[in-house]
Design an enzyme around this catalytic site. Sequence first.
Site, PDB file in Angstrom:
ATOM      1  N   HIS A 184       1.265  -1.052  -0.057  1.00 45.28           N
ATOM      2  CA  HIS A 184       0.035  -0.392  -0.236  1.00 45.28           C
ATOM      3  C   HIS A 184       0.780   1.210  -0.235  1.00 45.28           C
ATOM      4  O   HIS A 184       0.258   1.887  -0.492  1.00 45.28           O
ATOM      5  CB  HIS A 184      -1.078  -0.013   1.241  1.00 45.28           C
ATOM      6  N   GLU A 185       1.789   0.842   1.256  1.00 42.50           N
ATOM      7  CA  GLU A 185       2.696   2.246   1.235  1.00 42.50           C
ATOM      8  C   GLU A 185       3.399   2.439   0.052  1.00 42.50           C
ATOM      9  O   GLU A 185       3.668   3.828  -0.946  1.00 42.50           O
ATOM     10  CB  GLU A 185       3.287   2.954   2.463  1.00 42.50           C
ATOM     11  N   HIS A 188       1.590   4.305  -2.656  1.00 38.46           N
ATOM     12  CA  HIS A 188       1.775   5.867  -3.025  1.00 38.46           C
ATOM     13  C   HIS A 188       3.307   6.396  -3.174  1.00 38.46           C
ATOM     14  O   HIS A 188       3.570   7.769  -3.849  1.00 38.46           O
ATOM     15  CB  HIS A 188       2.118   6.786  -0.927  1.00 38.46           C
ATOM     16  N   GLU A 231      -4.817   7.924  -2.416  1.00 43.77           N
ATOM     17  CA  GLU A 231      -5.214   6.325  -2.305  1.00 43.77           C
ATOM     18  C   GLU A 231      -6.059   5.968  -3.153  1.00 43.77           C
ATOM     19  O   GLU A 231      -5.158   4.545  -3.085  1.00 43.77           O
ATOM     20  CB  GLU A 231      -6.806   7.022  -1.672  1.00 43.77           C
TER      21      GLU A 231
END
Lengths: 499, 499
Positions: free
Chosen positions: A263-264, A267, A293
Site C-alpha cells: 500500500h505505502e 503512494h 489513495e
Amino acid sequence: MSEKLGKLKDLLAEVNDLHHAAAILEWDQQTYMPPGGAEARGQQLATLGKLAQVKFTSDEVGSLLSDLASELAGDTHSENAALVRVAQRDYDKAVRVPPEFVAERARVTTHAHEAWVEARKQSNFSIFRPHLEKVLDLVRQYISFFPVAEHAYDTLLDDYEPGMKTADVRRIFDDLRPQQVDLIRKISERKPPEDKVLHRKYDQAKLVEFAVQVATQFGYDWSRGRQDRAPHPFETTFSINDVRITTRFEPKAPINTLFNTLHESGHAMYEQGVKQEYERTHLMGGCSLALHESQSRMWENLVGRSMPFWEHFFPEFKRRFPSQVGDVGVKGFYKAVNKVQPSFIRVEADEATYNLHIMLRLELEIGMIEGTIKIVDLPEVWNAKMKEYLGIIPPNDAQGVLQDIHWSGGSIGYFSTYALGNLVSAQLWEKILKDIPDLAAQIRNGKFASLLSWLRTNLHLHGRRYEPQEMVERITGSRIDSAPYVRYLTAKYGEIYKL
Amino acid sequence: MSEKLGKLKDLLAEVNDLHHAAAILEWDQQTYMPPGGAEARGQQLATLGKLAQVKFTSDEVGSLLSDLASELAGDTHSENAALVRVAQRDYDKAVRVPPEFVAERARVTTHAHEAWVEARKQSNFSIFRPHLEKVLDLVRQYISFFPVAEHAYDTLLDDYEPGMKTADVRRIFDDLRPQQVDLIRKISERKPPEDKVLHRKYDQAKLVEFAVQVATQFGYDWSRGRQDRAPHPFETTFSINDVRITTRFEPKAPINTLFNTLHESGHAMYEQGVKQEYERTHLMGGCSLALHESQSRMWENLVGRSMPFWEHFFPEFKRRFPSQVGDVGVKGFYKAVNKVQPSFIRVEADEATYNLHIMLRLELEIGMIEGTIKIVDLPEVWNAKMKEYLGIIPPNDAQGVLQDIHWSGGSIGYFSTYALGNLVSAQLWEKILKDIPDLAAQIRNGKFASLLSWLRTNLHLHGRRYEPQEMVERITGSRIDSAPYVRYLTAKYGEIYKL
C-alpha cells in the site's frame, strides 16, 4: 519566463525546502529518534512550520501571485499557469487562517489527542466528548474564515479533495451504498473461505523482505527511496528523488505487514513519478488524497490481492514460508487474502466492506457540522449505522466510535477520500485494461513495467497540475464514478463466492 | 529577566532550531539517505543555512546584543552575561563575513574537494595544487574581514579555539616536541609488542555491539542518543537530549571500529552533560574543539587503552571473540592495542606519535599563511618534517600531504585542536586522579560513574559558558600545558617498553 515568475519560484522553492526539512524531522521522529529527543523536536518542527508559513503568506508572495494571475490571464493550460493557480489556492487558504487560530488549534488538538488515547484505552466516550466538542467548535470557526459555500462541509472537503463538493460525494456514495450492502448480504449467505493460513506465526522481518522484493518488481526505485520500520505505516516525500515508506510490524495480523507495505509503496511510486521539473514547486506531490489513495489501493488490492499476482508470487512466498503455507495451494491462499467479513475496525476491513465504514463516518461528520447529530449521541448513531450497513454492533466504543485518530486532530473531511480512492482505483483500472489488454498475463509473469509506465504517463507525471475530478476525467472520460468499483467487486467476489 | 533578554533568547532559540534541523538533515545524509536524495538535500541545507544566517545577523539581534551588553556591563559572572558574550562573539564573526564570500567559498571548496579526491586517488599533488592556492586566497581574504591580530593565523585559530593565540600553541608545541620525539626514539630501540591479534577477521557488527555495551557502562544515555553506521565516524547533536554517534566499519583495522566508537561516545557524553537550561541557547555544546577532543580522547585512550579497562573488559571481549583472542592474555592484548609505530597516516597514529602529525601540519599552515612556505613546495616540506619527527618518509603524496580532507574544505586552523585535546585530556586526568584516588580500581571493577560525574560537574555542565583556556584553568589551576601529557606518555610507555 518572466522575472516575477522566477522570483515566485525562488520563494516557493524555499517554502518547499522548509516543508521537506520538516518532513525529514518527522520521519526521524517516527523511526529513529530516541525518546529524549521529543521535546526539542516539537520545538524544531514548530519553528520550521512558522518560518514556512511566514515566508509563504508574505505580501511579496501575494503580490507576485496576483500580478502573475493577470499576466497569465489568457493561459489556462501551461504548467506555469497551473503553478500560479495551485500556489494561489494554497496561499488563499493559508492567509485566511490567523496564526493565533493555528496555535489555538494545536493546543486544543494536543489535549484532544491525549483524551482520545485515554478514552479509547478505557473504552469510555465521555472522556473524549468535551474535547471533541471543542474541536468541533474550532472546525466551525475554521469554516467561518472562508466564503460561504453551498454546504459548510464543502470547505473541509476542499482541503483534501480540491474542488470536491459535499453534494458530489453524497451522490457518489448514495449510488454505491445499496449495491455494496446488497453484495455483502449475498456474500454473508455463502460459506466463507478457510483463512487459518493467515493466522500463523510469520517472521515479520522476512515478510518485509518479501514485500520489498515485490515492491522492487513493481518498480519502486530504491535509489530514490527506502523502507524503515515505524509504529505506523506511512509514505513521506523529501524530494521527487527521496520518497520513503515505513512498515509497522503486525505480528497479530501478519499478512497486514505485507499488504500495508505494498500500500505505502503505491503512494511512493506516485510521488516518485512526478515530473522532475516540478521539484521544489507547488506542483510536486499527488493531485489529491483520493487520487493518492487510488494508487496505494491499486497496488495493494487490484494488483496485490489478484489471482494473477499470486500465481506469480505464491511459489516464492511458499519457498520463504514453507511451514506456514506448505499446506495450501495458490487458489486457497488467494481466497484467504480475499475473505469478506464485516468487522468493527475500519483499518482491518476487506475490500468489500471498507467503503461502508467510510460512508458511516461521512454521514456522522456532515451531521456534526450541520448540527443534526449531537456529539453526545455519536456512539449510539455509530452503532445504529454499523447494524444497518454491516449487520454488526461494536461491543464497546473502543471498537466503535473511538477507533480513529482523525477527529482528535481536527481532521474532519478526510475520511471520504479513502473510499473515493477505492472508486478511482477501479475506474482507472477499467481504462488500463482497455489500453493494456494482456495486463493479467503480464502480472502472471511478474511484469509490472507497462502498468507503472501507464500510471506514470497518465497520472503520476502531472503532480498537482490538475484538480482531482479534472484529472480523472482527462484519463477516463468521466468524473469520479462508483460503477467501475461495483463491477470490480461483483466480478471478483462473484467468482470467489460463486454468487 | 529583562524583556530584551527574553526577546534575544526567543530569537536565538529559532536560530538554534534551524541549525539543529540542518544537523538532522546532515545526519540522515550520512546514514540513511538514498543516493537520489543528494541534490535536493543540498538545496534544503542551503536554505536552512541561509535562513539561520539571516535570522542571526539581523539588526534586531545586533541591537539587542549591544543593549544587553550595556545592561549587563557590571556582570561578568552570570549565565546571562555569558550567553550575551558568546552570542556576541558568534554574531561579530557572522556579520563580518559577507554572504557573497560564503557563497564563493562554498563554490571553490566544492571543486577543491573534488580535485582533492582525484589527486589522492592518483597520488598526484599537482591536481590539487591550483585548488589549494584558491582556497588559500580565500582564507587570506577571510582573515582580512577581521581586525588585524598579533598573528594572521590567530584569526583562524580563534574560530576553533576561542581566545587561543598562535604564540600560545607554538609555545605549547615547542615545549612538547623534543620530549615526544625523544620518547619515540627510545621506544623504537625496543622490541615491539606482538599485535597480530588485532589483524584477524572480526565480525564488525559484533564489535559495534561490544563497543555499545562499553559506552553504556561508561554512561552514554541511549534514551537520549543512538548509534548508527556511516562512511565516517562522527558525533552530532540535535538537542541536549538527542546526541548521536556514527561508526565506520573498518574491516582492515577492526580494532578501530571499537576505539572510534568509544571516541565518538566521549564526544557524545560531553554534549549530553550540558546543563538542560542551555537547550536552544548559544551556551549549548562544547567549550571548544580542543576541549571536545579532550573528552573523546580521554574515553578512547586514557580509559579505553588502559590496563584497568582491559582487566575488566577482556574476559567479556574474549567471550565474544574466542577464535580471535583465545591465544592471548590480557597483558598481551593491552600491549597490542598500545603498540607504538611511526606511520604515515594521522588517523591511524598511536598515542605516542599522533601529536607529531599535528605539529607538522601546524607548521605548514602557519608557513602557508605567512607566505614562507609555497604551496608548490608542500610535498617536499611535508616529507622532510616526517623524516625529522617520525623518522619515516611517505612513499607517495596520497600517504603524505594529500591524506587529510581539511584543507580542501578551507579548514585551516583546525588541526592543532586535535593535539591540544590530547594535552587537555592528560591535564584533566591528573586532577581527576587527585580527586578520585581509587579511579583505577573503579575502572578495574567496571565502574565509571564517579569519573563521568566528575566530568559532568567540572566540565560538561558549563557548555560554552567559559573560554577554553579559562575553563581549563578553572578546573586544573593552570592553562593548557603539555607537561601532564608527557608524564602520562612517559609512565605508560616506560612500563610497556621497559624504558
